[in-house]
Enzyme design. Sequence first.
Site, PDB file in Angstrom:
ATOM      1  N   ASP A 154       4.509  -2.087   1.091  1.00  0.00           N
ATOM      2  CA  ASP A 154       5.898  -2.264   0.682  1.00  0.00           C
ATOM      3  C   ASP A 154       6.626  -0.935   0.834  1.00  0.00           C
ATOM      4  O   ASP A 154       6.028   0.112   0.578  1.00  0.00           O
ATOM      5  CB  ASP A 154       5.898  -2.664  -0.810  1.00  0.00           C
ATOM      6  CG  ASP A 154       7.024  -3.585  -1.188  1.00  0.00           C
ATOM      7  OD1 ASP A 154       7.521  -4.300  -0.308  1.00  0.00           O
ATOM      8  OD2 ASP A 154       7.406  -3.588  -2.358  1.00  0.00           O
ATOM      9  N   TYR A 156       8.839   2.227  -0.336  1.00  0.00           N
ATOM     10  CA  TYR A 156       9.128   2.823  -1.638  1.00  0.00           C
ATOM     11  C   TYR A 156      10.424   2.222  -2.182  1.00  0.00           C
ATOM     12  O   TYR A 156      11.366   1.969  -1.427  1.00  0.00           O
ATOM     13  CB  TYR A 156       9.292   4.334  -1.505  1.00  0.00           C
ATOM     14  CG  TYR A 156       8.038   5.071  -1.116  1.00  0.00           C
ATOM     15  CD1 TYR A 156       6.883   4.998  -1.890  1.00  0.00           C
ATOM     16  CD2 TYR A 156       8.003   5.868   0.023  1.00  0.00           C
ATOM     17  CE1 TYR A 156       5.738   5.696  -1.544  1.00  0.00           C
ATOM     18  CE2 TYR A 156       6.859   6.578   0.380  1.00  0.00           C
ATOM     19  CZ  TYR A 156       5.732   6.488  -0.408  1.00  0.00           C
ATOM     20  OH  TYR A 156       4.606   7.186  -0.062  1.00  0.00           O
ATOM     21  N   PHE A 185       4.304   5.357   3.640  1.00  0.00           N
ATOM     22  CA  PHE A 185       3.816   6.555   2.953  1.00  0.00           C
ATOM     23  C   PHE A 185       4.740   7.771   3.086  1.00  0.00           C
ATOM     24  O   PHE A 185       4.504   8.789   2.434  1.00  0.00           O
ATOM     25  CB  PHE A 185       2.390   6.943   3.413  1.00  0.00           C
ATOM     26  CG  PHE A 185       1.344   5.944   3.059  1.00  0.00           C
ATOM     27  CD1 PHE A 185       0.906   5.799   1.749  1.00  0.00           C
ATOM     28  CD2 PHE A 185       0.793   5.111   4.028  1.00  0.00           C
ATOM     29  CE1 PHE A 185      -0.067   4.860   1.410  1.00  0.00           C
ATOM     30  CE2 PHE A 185      -0.177   4.178   3.705  1.00  0.00           C
ATOM     31  CZ  PHE A 185      -0.608   4.042   2.387  1.00  0.00           C
ATOM     32  N   HIS A 191      -7.725   2.385  -1.061  1.00  0.00           N
ATOM     33  CA  HIS A 191      -6.361   2.905  -0.920  1.00  0.00           C
ATOM     34  C   HIS A 191      -6.276   4.328  -1.489  1.00  0.00           C
ATOM     35  O   HIS A 191      -7.007   4.673  -2.424  1.00  0.00           O
ATOM     36  CB  HIS A 191      -5.399   1.978  -1.684  1.00  0.00           C
ATOM     37  CG  HIS A 191      -3.959   2.175  -1.363  1.00  0.00           C
ATOM     38  ND1 HIS A 191      -3.192   3.133  -1.983  1.00  0.00           N
ATOM     39  CD2 HIS A 191      -3.149   1.534  -0.488  1.00  0.00           C
ATOM     40  CE1 HIS A 191      -1.962   3.072  -1.515  1.00  0.00           C
ATOM     41  NE2 HIS A 191      -1.914   2.115  -0.605  1.00  0.00           N
TER      42      HIS A 191
END
Length: 220
Positions: free
Chosen positions: A66, A68, A79, A187
């Site tokens: 998703d 931010y 990221f 993750h």
Amino acid sequence: MNVKIEESWKTALTDEFNKEYFIKLTDFVRGEYLSGKAVYPAPANIFNAFNLCPLDKVKVVIIGQDPYHEPGQAHGLCFSVLPPTPIPPSLVNIYKEIESDLGRPSKTHGDLTSWAEQGVLLLNATLTVQAHLAASHAGKGWEQFTDAVIRAVAKQENIVYMLWGAYAQRKAEFVNPEKNLILKSVHPSPLSASRGFFGNHHFSRANEYLTEHGKIPIDW
């Protein structure tokens, strides 16, 4: 439908743009932006990952879930954040692993544009989000679109897939492991990084694979 996206991706994904789900998705996303809600990233950055990394230049695929969802963060690359936004916790851990793996300092900012320009497709499964509401645009059609993106990449060979967490690993289940390098770990989130992200050596392994197949390694 005339979608403003880099030409090689536009050619590869033309059929998707004309499907009913994508037309409905476009109507939904446009309505969200026009509603006065804060939606991220800015419209011009929705396809940033594609515009910076043409299909035929892809060497590495990193999959996020998703964008931010806080102000000043999302700019279309998973990221990644633009300065002066503080580096998010997951990216802090990614940098820690790079420093440990490669034995050198990593970036001092959160902008991963240089990775994208070298051939790293920084793909979120969902490309838009409402402010402060994680996964608020999930289930609207983005996942089907980004599945098609992975399938387009999967037609090529000798690509490195960095799959961090169960969600990313499911996303690339149709990639041929015999013709590509598939790297899996937990993750990099602070909730899970200590359970196998740290020490995974994905960055050195990716570069070794690229070099073995005649490609220029990534300057992480």
